[in-house]
Scaffold this active site. Structure first.
Site, PDB file in Angstrom:
ATOM      1  N   CYS A   1       0.883  -1.141  -0.116  1.00  0.00           N
ATOM      2  CA  CYS A   1       0.173   0.147  -0.072  1.00  0.00           C
ATOM      3  C   CYS A   1       0.805   1.248   0.096  1.00  0.00           C
ATOM      4  O   CYS A   1       1.703   1.281   0.818  1.00  0.00           O
ATOM      5  CB  CYS A   1      -1.023   0.045   1.278  1.00  0.00           C
ATOM      6  SG  CYS A   1      -1.671   1.473   1.562  1.00  0.00           S
TER       7      CYS A   1
ATOM      8  N   CYS B   1      -0.153   3.778   2.809  1.00  0.00           N
ATOM      9  CA  CYS B   1       0.400   3.430   4.027  1.00  0.00           C
ATOM     10  C   CYS B   1       1.927   3.702   4.330  1.00  0.00           C
ATOM     11  O   CYS B   1       2.428   4.286   5.166  1.00  0.00           O
ATOM     12  CB  CYS B   1       0.419   1.849   4.211  1.00  0.00           C
ATOM     13  SG  CYS B   1      -1.219   1.116   4.005  1.00  0.00           S
TER      14      CYS B   1
END
Length: 320
Positions: free
Chosen positions: A55, A58
């Site tokens: 991600c 993230c």
């Protein structure tokens, strides 16, 4: 010479890296059950960053947002923070909360019930606003009793472990005492009844020593105001700063005074009242005294909502 310069360079880089690593949100290497216990002890909420390794947002949160010092100061004060991979140890969490977006942010109470859910990328200022909204929601849901409603923990009840710093910058931990402990709550250095009582407690020192008992004083005031308590009373006992009223809540002695009482204190005492505590709620502890045995069980208490009435030294000695 060149080699020495190289070593110096890497040494300074290491120091710089270490300093940077200590800023921002401090994520703990605990599982959820351990985080729950710690949150209950420290009266905090739980924050979980549920991420995946693939991600992009993230990674940006970890790189750009979480290291922010202001954000870290707020989150470290109010949350137990966990950094959990949703595709490894976090699979059950992702399933329980039906997570489909990453990063996902779970804000849980001390029983791991959801308080608020967010997802996506946020800069530090935006994420600080989210954290503040979560704590405000928690505080609004948590009603502090009035002086007529507060009851205090009863004899026979257990008190969970708590830790706090004293005026000597030493950390007191209840579970480490392994002896009887006398716990005395005071309202603050502005209270003449508190100061007189703390001063009188010094007469107990020989009895406490002979019976292997520790006495600690719990104050809701910040360290700079606790210094005034020390100056006024000359006490040698540990005076613990009850930050965020965590200890008062454990003993169920925390209450909110009536508005007219608060107005009187604020007008009469000014900054000594307004700025001395963790927040501006005006909350205070009942001036109660508890005696705990070696297992943190209450074996005696003096609980009177009238701040002028305190446990007598004779009664305390009788219970040791």
């Amino acid at each position: 010479m060149f080699t020495k310069i190289i070593y110096t360079f890497f040494f300074l880089v290491a120091i710089s890296f270490n300093a940077q690593s200590k800023t921002g949100i401090q994520f703990q290497t605990k599982n959820l059950e351990e985080a729950k216990k710690l949150a209950q002890q420290e009266n905090k909420l739980i924050f979980i960053d549920l991420y995946t390794t693939w991600c992009g947002p993230c990674k940006l949160m970890k790189k750009n947002t979480f290291p922010n010092p202001e954000l870290g100061e707020f989150f470290n004060k109010n949350f137990i923070s966990l950094y959990i991979d949703a595709e490894k140890e976090g699979t059950e969490l992702a399933k329980k909360f039906k997570i489909v977006n990453y990063p996902s942010f779970l804000f849980l109470d001390q029983n791991s019930e959801l308080v608020q859910y967010e997802y996506g990328y946020y800069n530090a200022a935006q994420f600080l606003n989210i954290g503040q909204s979560v704590t405000e929601k928690r505080n609004s849901d948590k009603k502090t009793p009035t002086i007529s409603e507060v009851k205090g923990k009863m004899v026979g009840e257990m008190i969970p472990n708590f830790t706090a710093k004293d005026q000597f910058e030493k950390t007191f931990s209840l579970s480490q005492e392994k002896k009887k402990t006398v716990v005395v709550f005071i309202r603050g250095q502005w209270c003449p009844y508190c100061n007189k009582y703390v001063e009188s407690l010094q007469n107990l020192a020989p009895e406490l020593q002979s019976k292997n008992t520790r006495l600690v004083i719990i104050s809701p005031e910040k360290p700079e105001f606790i210094e005034k308590t020390i100056s006024k009373t000359k006490t040698a006992y540990s005076v613990l700063y009850d930050e965020n009223y965590r200890i008062a809540e454990l003993f169920d002695v925390l209450y909110t005074p009536e508005k007219k009482t608060l107005d009187f204190y604020e007008n009469r005492l000014g900054d000594d009242f307004k700025k001395s505590r963790s927040d501006d709620s005006g909350r205070l502890p009942v001036s109660a005294t508890y005696i705990l045995d070696e297992n943190q069980k209450i074996i005696w208490r003096h609980f009177n909502p009238d701040y002028k009435e305190r446990a007598s030294l004779e009664d305390i000695v009788k219970q040791l």
